[in-house]
Design a protein around this motif. Structure first.
Motif: not given
Length: 511
Positions: A114-132
């Motif tokens: 899950t971390i390998v498959a979704l990590g690259g998709l989820l991290l930009p979403i969280l960062r673009n939303a303003g999370y540290s």
């Protein structure tokens, strides 16, 4: 004494990196040959007996379905769907991460995938939303394992095969604890959202939500259908695995065509390599477990523990600490095979329900994945996001605390795990003149026996032969100097039977 030495030797091999099936085979053969003086052919017989396990067929089918989903674009479609419908809530983006990672881990059976498959998709979403960065990397790393409590999680099936606990019941028992863990993480995410500057909440777009639903229309019903079928007793874990595999093949290979027909044999081969490894471990583990039982190792462990651990609550504290260490040092499949045969018989002696124990065990191993210094998910995230392992140590602390809060709830509120698979029986014993006298309560058919105090309310869970149907039991109450009392009751899951006041009468002289 020799049996204990063999057990210690097996643990040393396990922590030295020796392949697990070799460890199990060496332990079983050495034990039977030199200690039990039994023909080592029994190891092969136990491996053959494994083939009769009803839930066994579910492992290759769910594994195949998981591998196909990992190779397809299903993660992107499901992520878009959840983001469109709940991303506008305060803390909605982290909730999207929680739901997406939980579903994907449940379907693939591996938090690292899950971390390998979704990590690259989820991290930009969280960062673009303003999370540290600390919060974003931390929540992806932490939530990668929550899905192990949801059906059709592969570790649940493996646990059921090893412990001989009903897989269907563990599937249902894990739902509320899993949701409780998600809610705890979500509450923390809302607090972070409200008190962190710069976090943006997206606006709800009905057109995007409907479009995302249309794109994932064939994948959305899958987890819901599995949960509904198992909960209602419509089908077993093996039947659910068959339906899941067929559904995923049709959807991903024939409808969406994310996995080409020419690539299907390659994906199937890769999934069966994992299945072969699991079966090799399982077959040897059955022989080693038989040796442990033959040498009464669990009974001896219970006798030792009784000298220091007097109550079920204290046992749970010690067990949780032990399992957290195990989770740090071993992957979940190895931990299930090595540790479960030892702790299940001991836990039963303390009156712990085997299904409740399964949920507590799995949640502990989820935390172990995240715990420094050698939690597996920490290393996978460090590799996936290109961060030093010390950075992952730092970000994991707050999420470990959230997991421990969830663990306390799940451990000491068994209703969270058992309500939907057990019948609840309540009542109070009266008529006992001596206030310090104990009453022995027995339900022989359910293998339940414990002592209760007069005038104090009692409550216990009773297992059902078919957890989807009501069942009739006979309960007895016995106290020295009083007439035994028998009472019949009918229990069904997700409901309570209130026996009211159970009045015992004193024995007359000469009785």
């Amino acid at each position: 004494m020799l049996a204990v030495i063999v057990l210690f030797f097996v643990f040393l091999l396990a922590f030295s990196g020796t392949p697990l099936f070799v460890i199990m085979a060496v332990g079983a053969i050495f034990g039977f040959l030199y200690i039990a003086d039994v023909d080592i052919a029994i190891v092969i017989q136990e491996a053959y007996r494994l083939a009769s396990a009803p839930a066994l067929i579910a492992i290759p089918l769910f594994t195949l379905a998981g591998y196909i989903l990992a190779e397809s674009h299903a993660p992107q479609r499901l992520l878009r769907f959840t983001k469109a419908w709940i991303g506008w809530l305060p803390g909605g983006v982290p909730l999207v991460v929680l739901i997406a990672t939980s579903i994907f881990t449940a379907l693939t059976g591996a938090s690292g995938v899950t971390i390998v498959a979704l990590g690259g998709l989820l991290l930009p979403i969280l960062r673009n939303a303003g999370y540290s960065e600390i919060f974003s990397v931390g929540i992806i790393t932490a939530t990668g394992s929550i899905g192990l409590l949801f059906p059709p999680s592969l570790p649940i099936i493996l646990y059921g095969v090893i412990s001989q606990a009903p897989v269907n019941e563990i599937f249902i028992a894990g739902l509320i604890p899993g949701l409780t863990t998600i809610i705890i993480f979500f509450i923390y995410s809302v607090i972070v959202t409200l008190f962190t500057g710069g976090v943006r909440t997206e606006k709800f777009n009905l057109k995007e939500a409907l479009s995302a639903t249309k794109d994932a229309i064939f994948e959305i019903p899958l987890p819901l259908f599995i949960i509904f079928g198992i909960y209602t007793g419509l089908f077993t874990a093996s039947e659910a695995a068959t339906i899941t595999a067929i559904w995923v093949i049709i959807v991903e290979v024939l409808i969406y065509r994310d996995v080409k027909i020419k690539d299907f044999p390659k994906v199937a081969k890769e999934s069966m390599l994992l299945v072969g490894a699991i079966f090799a471990i399982l077959s040897m583990a059955m022989g080693f477990t038989n040796f442990l039982i033959d040498q009464q190792i669990p009974q001896k462990l219970f006798e030792i523990s009784q000298q220091f651990i007097k109550s079920r609550e204290t046992f749970f504290i010690v067990l949780n600490l032990f399992l957290l260490v195990v989770g740090m040092l071993m992957d979940i499949f190895s931990a299930i095979v090595v540790v479960v045969p030892l702790i299940v018989p001991v836990a039963l002696k303390y009156g712990i329900d085997p299904v409740h124990l399964a949920v507590v065990f799995l949640l502990n191993l989820e935390i172990g994945y995240l715990t420094p210094p050698v939690g597996l998910n920490l290393f996978i995230s460090a590799f996936r996001f290109g961060k030093p392992i010390t950075f992952l140590y730092r970000v994991s602390v707050r999420f470990i605390f959230l997991f421990i809060v969830a663990l306390i709830f799940v451990t000491y509120v068994p209703t969270l795990s058992l309500y939907f698979v057990r019948g609840v029986v309540k009542g109070k014993v009266v008529g006992i003149e001596e206030k310090d006298k104990e009453v022995v309560m027995k339900v022989p058919e359910a293998n339940i026996e414990f002592r209760i105090q007069p005038e104090k309310k009692f409550k216990f869970f009773v297992p059902l032969p078919d957890f989807s149907k009501p069942h009739k039991y006979l309960i007895t109450f016995e106290a020295e100097g009083y007439k035994p009392l028998m009472k019949e009751f009918t229990a069904k899951r997700a409901s309570s039977v209130d026996l009211g006041e159970i009045k015992l009468e004193k024995l007359g002289e000469g009785e």
